[in-house]
Design a protein around this motif. Structure first.
Motif: not given
Lengths: 371, 258
Positions: A250-258, A132-138
């Motif tokens: 730096i948000s790893p989700v924003g920087f790497l996943v997005l 859920a956290t991961f999805t929210g961050e995305i």
């Protein structure tokens, strides 16, 4: 040629046993089993001694043999005189006994069933929270993309676009052409019986556009790109690179996943269109060579059959697959543990999860579109 | 006049992985400008304590205060504002392996400032020259030796001129001379940046050379055994485990710096 290792037993006194070690006790030679010696350690033996005059060579083989023997002697309360052993052996044995047992990490052993079930159940809630956290961050990442500046580097994004788009073309071409050929071939055998060869074009065209184009490019990209995303992020996790991003704010989700997910979402529909075309061309290959159809005839028949909406249906599926592959690959990579083994598991799991999600979502979409 | 608030206060901290308690009742204070060493044997939770302090893992219970603010009770915005003032040097360096050294050092600058690319490039070159890596801008981390990678990671950690510098085993895997040079570098950076430094280490040579304050964690007792200047601890601490550690097991109470 060195002599085989062995020993002879002597009883200088009724309560004493002397072991004469002989030959080369090395890991390369076949060892004498300690069973014969252990059997000789009966109730009457109270003292144990060694001689090593005939011992030619030794390594760990001798040490583990002696260790077994000494442990047995300790259990039976037999006093052992080690002076007959080579000095190196004596020192190493003493060293191996000097290491204190570490109690902090207490051996866990096998837990009872109830404990394991309980632990697994507790893990579920933790995992659900992670997902859920991961999805929210995305979602937050996408939001910041629309409202402000991109949280990643555009160079990264273009690299991923190239990586999953252009670089995938050769393998997608090969697979799509072959799938077209197979579809066409299977159809041709049946339709020829009715003299309806021309309808092979309908079969291949609809088959590729509705289903196989999206499915095949999805599976290829899951294996090619989903796996590599999981491995990249997993390795970064192992190297603390993701922690480094986090502590820099730096948000790893924003920087790497997005950027990875965006690249997939953009490229998979395009790959699907490309696969559709290649598949129809592959099918026409059979039509021209086996069914005496002209290329124009075949393509015209396919064009008449396929509606734009059906084309869109395949592209819709491919878009959904793109999101799912990116999600599964990145999630597994971010969840990765801190070892080489964990990176391997994350990669495998990313591919398996992607393919399962692709097939399940495909059935759901098809069901709702044809209901 | 009231006493100044310590830079960092750790109060009654409990560290745990699931139900396995690693350490409990950890309390100490770090003053502005201290070089504070977290020491203890392998696996006693030194690095975990660091992770609690830099916001990577919430503690099982207890608090970490930055000034008067309780770090784990702040909202995300305020917490990342504190994290932004901290530079971290990880045990393995943790440079982003897909980027050159220049890009590694530049990333925090690009992320938090609106400086022109040319200015950032100048800043990056300057930071790299501070750690003795001038001219290595276009190298990738994999092309460097272990010591150079550590120094490059240090350049990245000081990119934003942080108020707090955290080091996880800075001299692990370095030869004695590189380790000593790194110690010197840490001292000089502390002097010039006025930063508060927190170091996880068990290298006695660097502990005596640079530390002004410390805490000693013990894995068997599952708590801290002592806190204070390590040189003072060496002379005055009576706890046998601490004395054993500080004297490399010899029991001779003399400071030996390299």
């Amino acid at each position: 040629m060195t002599a085989q290792p062995g020993f002879t037993l002597q009883r200088p006194q009724p309560e004493a046993l002397t072991v004469d070690l002989e030959g080369a006790w090395t890991l390369r030679a076949l060892p004498p089993q300690p069973a014969a010696l252990l059997a000789a350690l009966d109730e009457t033996v109270r003292r144990l001694a060694f001689t090593s005059d005939k011992l030619e060579d030794w390594d760990t083989r001798l040490l583990i043999f002696l260790k077994t023997l000494l442990e047995e002697a300790a259990v039976r309360d037999i006093s052992v005189d080690r002076t007959g052993l080579p000095p190196g052996v004596q020192r190493l044995l003493a060293l191996s006994e000097a290491v204190p047992e570490k109690t902090t990490y207490g051996a866990t052993g096998r837990e009872p069933l109830v404990t394991r079930v309980g632990r697994l159940t507790l893990n579920i809630s933790g995992q659900t929270r992670d997902v859920a956290t991961f999805t929210g961050e995305i979602l937050l990442g996408f939001w910041s993309l629309f409202t402000g500046k991109a949280p990643f580097k555009s160079r990264d994004f273009f690299y991923f676009v190239q990586n999953c788009g252009v670089d995938s073309l050769p393998i997608v071409s090969l697979i799509a052409v072959l799938v077209g050929v197979i579809l066409s071939f299977v159809g041709a055998v049946q339709l020829q019986m009715f003299g309806a060869q021309i309808y092979v074009a309908n079969l291949v065209g609809l088959g590729m556009v509705l289903e196989m184009g999206a499915l095949m490019s999805g599976v290829i990209i899951a294996g090619r790109i989903g796996a590599s995303y999981a491995a990249q992020l997993g390795t970064m996790q192992v190297n603390e690179e993701i922690d480094a991003l986090r502590t820099m704010g730096i948000s790893p989700v924003g920087f790497l996943v997005l950027p990875r997910m965006l690249a997939l979402m953009l490229m998979l529909p395009l790959l699907c269109v490309y696969a559709d075309i290649m598949g129809i061309l592959g099918g026409s290959l059979i039509g021209v060579t086996m069914l005496d159809l002209s290329l124009i005839e075949f393509l015209e028949q396919a064009r008449k059959t396929i509606k734009l909406g059906q084309f869109g249906q395949g592209i819709l599926k491919a878009s959904v697959f793109g999101v799912l592959i990116g999600y599964a690959g990145c999630l597994r990579g971010m969840q990765c543990g801190r070892s080489a083994l964990a990176v391997g598991e994350a990669t495998t799991s990313a591919v398996v999860t992607s393919i399962v999600l692709i097939v399940v979502s495909d059935s759901i979409i098809t069901f709702f579109l044809y209901r | 006049m009231p006493a100044p608030v310590p830079a960092i206060t750790v109060a009654n901290l409990t560290m745990a992985y699931g139900s396995f308690v690693l350490q409990r009742n950890i309390s100490f204070t770090i003053e502005q400008g201290d070089i504070f060493v977290i020491m203890g044997g392998s696996g006693c939770g030194k690095s975990t304590l660091l992770r609690h302090m830099i916001g990577l893992k919430p503690p099982a219970s207890g608090s970490v205060y930055y000034g008067a603010a309780s770090f784990w009770e702040l909202d995300d915005e305020e917490r990342s504002a504190i994290v932004r003032k901290a530079g971290v040097l990880y045990q393995s360096g943790a440079l982003w392996s897909s980027m050159t050294l220049a890009e590694n050092v530049a990333l925090p600058l690009q992320h938090y400032t609106d400086l022109a690319p040319a200015v950032i490039a100048e800043l990056v070159s300057f930071k790299l020259s501070l750690v003795g890596l001038a001219g290595f801008e276009e190298f990738y981390p994999a092309q460097l030796s272990g010591g150079m990678r550590k120094r490059a990671a240090l350049a990245r950690a000081i990119a934003l001129d942080p108020d707090f510098l955290f080091f996880d085993e800075p001299s692990a895997g370095l030869d004695p001379i590189s380790a000593r040079n790194l110690d010197q570098l840490i001292l000089e950076l502390r002097e010039s940046l006025g930063a508060t430094v927190v170091i996880v280490t068990h290298e006695l040579a660097s502990i005596y050379a640079i530390a002004t304050n410390s805490v000693f964690l013990d894995g068997d007792a599952k708590t801290m055994l002592a806190t204070g200047d390590p040189k003072t601890l060496l002379q005055e601490c009576t706890h046998p485990t601490v004395v054993q550690f500080l004297t490399r097991g010899t029991g001779k109470r003399e400071v030996r710096t390299v």
